[in-house]
Design a protein around this motif. Structure first.
Motif, short mmCIF file in Angstrom:
data_model
loop_
_atom_site.label_atom_id
_atom_site.label_comp_id
_atom_site.label_asym_id
_atom_site.label_seq_id
_atom_site.Cartn_x
_atom_site.Cartn_y
_atom_site.Cartn_z
N ASP A 82 28.39 24.10 -33.53
CA ASP A 82 28.32 23.16 -34.81
C ASP A 82 29.89 22.35 -34.36
N VAL A 83 30.76 23.05 -33.60
CA VAL A 83 31.88 22.35 -33.47
C VAL A 83 31.87 22.50 -31.40
N ILE A 84 32.27 21.57 -30.98
CA ILE A 84 32.52 21.92 -29.48
C ILE A 84 34.00 21.24 -29.04
N ALA A 85 34.67 22.04 -28.32
CA ALA A 85 36.21 21.48 -27.93
C ALA A 85 36.23 21.19 -26.61
N ILE A 86 36.60 20.20 -25.96
CA ILE A 86 36.67 19.93 -24.49
C ILE A 86 38.12 19.26 -24.26
N THR A 135 47.26 23.61 -20.38
CA THR A 135 46.22 24.36 -20.75
C THR A 135 45.91 25.62 -19.69
N SER A 136 46.08 25.60 -18.48
CA SER A 136 46.15 26.51 -17.29
C SER A 136 47.37 27.50 -17.17
N ARG A 137 48.48 26.52 -17.72
CA ARG A 137 49.83 27.20 -17.40
C ARG A 137 50.31 28.30 -18.59
N ILE A 138 49.86 27.92 -19.64
CA ILE A 138 50.16 28.88 -20.87
C ILE A 138 49.50 30.00 -21.14
N CYS A 139 50.14 31.01 -21.09
CA CYS A 139 49.55 32.42 -21.45
C CYS A 139 48.91 32.47 -22.77
N LYS A 149 50.81 26.13 -11.15
CA LYS A 149 50.19 26.90 -10.12
C LYS A 149 49.04 26.26 -9.28
N PRO A 150 49.12 26.41 -7.86
CA PRO A 150 47.97 25.59 -7.16
C PRO A 150 46.67 26.03 -7.45
N LEU A 151 45.86 25.22 -7.21
CA LEU A 151 44.36 25.61 -7.60
C LEU A 151 43.78 26.78 -6.95
N GLU A 152 44.35 27.36 -5.79
CA GLU A 152 43.85 28.55 -5.35
C GLU A 152 44.01 29.76 -6.02
N ILE A 153 45.18 29.72 -6.85
CA ILE A 153 45.19 30.90 -7.85
C ILE A 153 44.44 30.81 -8.91
N ARG A 154 43.37 31.75 -8.90
CA ARG A 154 42.23 31.53 -9.70
C ARG A 154 42.55 32.87 -10.86
N GLU A 155 43.34 33.77 -10.68
CA GLU A 155 43.97 34.64 -11.51
C GLU A 155 45.28 34.87 -11.37
N TRP A 156 46.01 35.29 -12.58
CA TRP A 156 47.56 35.51 -12.48
C TRP A 156 47.86 36.49 -13.94
N ASP A 168 40.32 30.01 -15.71
CA ASP A 168 39.51 29.05 -16.42
C ASP A 168 39.31 29.85 -17.92
N ILE A 169 39.36 31.08 -18.04
CA ILE A 169 39.16 31.79 -19.19
C ILE A 169 40.14 31.58 -20.09
N ASN A 170 41.57 31.60 -19.49
CA ASN A 170 42.76 31.45 -20.23
C ASN A 170 42.66 30.09 -20.83
N ALA A 171 42.30 28.75 -19.79
CA ALA A 171 42.29 27.68 -20.03
C ALA A 171 41.36 27.44 -21.31
N ALA A 172 40.20 27.88 -21.24
CA ALA A 172 39.22 27.78 -22.29
C ALA A 172 39.81 28.17 -23.69
N VAL A 173 40.38 29.39 -23.74
CA VAL A 173 40.95 30.12 -24.86
C VAL A 173 42.37 29.17 -25.34
N ASN A 174 42.99 28.57 -24.52
CA ASN A 174 44.09 27.69 -24.97
C ASN A 174 43.46 26.26 -25.42
N ILE A 175 42.13 25.69 -24.80
CA ILE A 175 41.75 24.79 -25.66
C ILE A 175 41.43 24.89 -26.92
N LEU A 176 40.84 26.14 -27.15
CA LEU A 176 40.17 26.74 -28.57
C LEU A 176 41.40 26.76 -29.20
N HIS A 177 42.56 27.36 -29.00
CA HIS A 177 43.64 27.36 -29.94
C HIS A 177 44.39 25.69 -29.99
#
Length: 191
Positions: A82-86, A135-139, A149-156, A168-177
């Motif tokens: 019903d709702v999509i956040a991008i 979105t990818s910097r904040i916990c 963080k450079p793009l090579e760092i995929r996990e932190w 990517d998952i962290n960024a998705a959660v931050n987008i949702l927040h």
């Protein structure tokens, strides 16, 4: 989507087209310099014309496969949620990065967003575009900004709360927040 065969053929015929057109233009120039009575025009060489048509045909097939995939994906997303956040990404700026430009162009992010917008409107669903800043910097757990963080760092791991994140998952959660903080109550319902 898998259009690798068509992409490969498109590249092959692009190089054949360029080579054949170059050779045809050299022959035209050579005939002009030798003052031939009726020199052939560039359009009279059928070899590069055939390569041009085949190249265009394969490029069209790649574009059609991409468009078909995007239509199916956006329709599925809009019907399911019903709702999509991008993220409100500036695709033109991202394409200035020569390492990512081809991948971004192949993914057709702009076309994906346009399709999402009009399909959400058509189906009466809601599309929220969120500012992509940090979105990818904040916990997503504690809100600590650990910096660029450079793009090579995929996990932190967050230095503040020690939670391990996939970028990517962290960024998705931050987008949702961020979408919920904008005064929107997200109730993502599977239909």
């Amino acid at each position: 989507f898998d259009a690798s065969y068509f992409e490969k053929q498109s590249r092959i015929w692009q190089s054949k087209y360029s080579r054949r057109r170059h050779l045809a233009s050299l022959l035209c120039e050579q005939a002009k310099n030798q003052k031939v009575l009726n020199p052939k025009s560039l359009e009279s060489f059928s070899n590069w014309q055939r390569a041009r048509k085949l190249k265009a045909n394969y490029q069209k097939k790649v574009a059609n496969k991409r468009k078909d995939y995007l239509h199916k994906l956006t329709t599925h997303l809009v019907r399911q949620y019903d709702v999509i956040a991008i993220e409100d990404l500036k695709v033109k700026n991202l394409q200035k990065n020569h390492c990512l430009a081809k991948a971004i162009a192949n993914a057709s992010w702009s076309m994906f967003r346009q399709m999402l917008e009009y399909k959400c409107e058509r189906y009466g669903k809601e599309l929220i575009a969120v500012n992509p800043k940090n979105t990818s910097r904040i916990c997503s757990k504690c809100g600590f900004n650990s910096g660029a963080k450079p793009l090579e760092i995929r996990e932190w791991t967050c230095p503040n709360c020690q939670v391990h994140h996939d970028r990517d998952i962290n960024a998705a959660v931050n987008i949702l927040h961020k979408a919920t903080l904008n005064g929107q109550e997200l109730a993502v319902v599977n239909s």
